[in-house]
Design a protein around this motif. Structure first.
Motif, short mmCIF file in Angstrom:
data_model
loop_
_atom_site.label_atom_id
_atom_site.label_comp_id
_atom_site.label_asym_id
_atom_site.label_seq_id
_atom_site.Cartn_x
_atom_site.Cartn_y
_atom_site.Cartn_z
N LEU A 151 0.82 -1.21 0.00
CA LEU A 151 0.00 0.00 0.00
C LEU A 151 0.85 1.26 0.00
O LEU A 151 0.48 2.27 -0.60
CB LEU A 151 -0.94 0.00 1.21
CG LEU A 151 -2.00 -1.11 1.25
CD1 LEU A 151 -2.92 -0.92 2.46
CD2 LEU A 151 -2.83 -1.14 -0.04
N LEU A 171 2.00 2.05 6.13
CA LEU A 171 1.54 1.54 4.83
C LEU A 171 2.63 0.76 4.10
O LEU A 171 2.32 -0.13 3.29
CB LEU A 171 1.04 2.69 3.97
CG LEU A 171 -0.26 3.36 4.43
CD1 LEU A 171 -0.62 4.50 3.50
CD2 LEU A 171 -1.41 2.36 4.51
N CYS A 174 2.14 -2.89 4.72
CA CYS A 174 0.79 -3.42 4.50
C CYS A 174 0.61 -3.90 3.06
O CYS A 174 1.02 -3.23 2.12
CB CYS A 174 -0.25 -2.36 4.83
SG CYS A 174 -0.26 -1.90 6.58
N TRP A 201 -8.83 -1.26 3.11
CA TRP A 201 -8.28 0.01 2.68
C TRP A 201 -9.17 0.58 1.58
O TRP A 201 -9.14 0.14 0.44
CB TRP A 201 -6.85 -0.15 2.19
CG TRP A 201 -6.23 1.17 1.79
CD1 TRP A 201 -6.04 1.64 0.54
CD2 TRP A 201 -5.74 2.19 2.68
NE1 TRP A 201 -5.47 2.88 0.57
CE2 TRP A 201 -5.27 3.25 1.87
CE3 TRP A 201 -5.67 2.30 4.07
CZ2 TRP A 201 -4.73 4.40 2.41
CZ3 TRP A 201 -5.13 3.46 4.61
CH2 TRP A 201 -4.67 4.49 3.79
#
Length: 227
Positions: A151, A171, A174, A201
């Protein structure tokens, strides 16, 4: 429009294969459960064989498996972008046929973070499919490991509205594993101590945090098929 004509709208090079035409090299790279299913001449036997294998993954796909047991019409072997894959023909709620594709777990690309995934994900990627997605969009399903995203590597307009430093994760750690086709991802934090927990998300609103991740993936998968 025939099935193959429909498929070729999205990939002109796709081919339907039969078990007796496979080379020794192709047979070697196929999982055993693929061979057992595809070697069956009768459609009902192919479907039964493949569903028996899926039943080993009830923790991940309970709702999806329940739907497939009633609505899976056929499983066939295809070559898609030079890769062997299984094509699933499924009846949706309107009675129309929809097509999902499951990629070969034995030929997936090595990704740096693969071994950091929770065991429940590695089990799917190693022993069922390297992604299982709606054929036309290559989304609405668990993504091939090569298509999953970090991400933190993406541009997100929502970060103009929320402060990433206030999130309970970074992030960069992730991974987006399920793409709903609209820019939203069922995701996990690789540094989370709880392997069952993830988050959604959203690309237009605050993420939904602290959710049990597999029920979300399972439900989104089933909903995608039904439509």
């Amino acid at each position: 429009m025939s099935k193959i004509e429909y498929l070729k709208k999205y990939n002109s090079g796709i081919q339907l294969l039969t078990f007796d035409t496979l080379s020794e090299e192709q047979l070697k790279e196929m999982p055993e459960f693929w061979k057992e299913a595809i070697s069956q001449v009768e459609v009902t036997e192919r479907v039964t064989s493949i569903l028996e294998h899926w039943s080993k993954f009830l923790y991940q796909f309970q709702s999806t498996i329940t739907y497939l047991k009633v609505n899976l019409l056929d499983v066939e072997l295809v070559i898609d972008n030079d890769q062997l894959a299984l094509l699933y023909t499924i009846k949706n709620l309107k009675g129309a046929e929809v097509y999902y594709i499951g990629f070969n777990p034995n030929t997936k690309t090595t990704i740096d973070y693969f071994e950091k995934l929770p065991d429940s994900f590695k089990d799917i990627y190693n022993n069922l499919h390297n992604g299982w997605v709606y054929y036309a969009s290559k989304s609405n399903g668990l993504l091939p490991i090569e298509d999953t995203i970090i991400l933190g590597n993406e541009e997100w307009g929502i970060l103009e509205e929320i402060d990433a430093s206030t999130l309970p994760f970074k992030l960069d750690n992730c991974i987006g594993l399920f793409d709903n086709g609209k820019g939203d991802y069922a995701s996990i934090d690789l540094q989370s101590e709880n392997e069952k927990i993830g988050f959604i998300w959203w690309h237009t609103k605050m993420p939904k945090l602290n959710i049990e991740i597999w029920p979300v993936i399972d439900e989104w998968t089933r909903i995608g098929i039904e439509r």
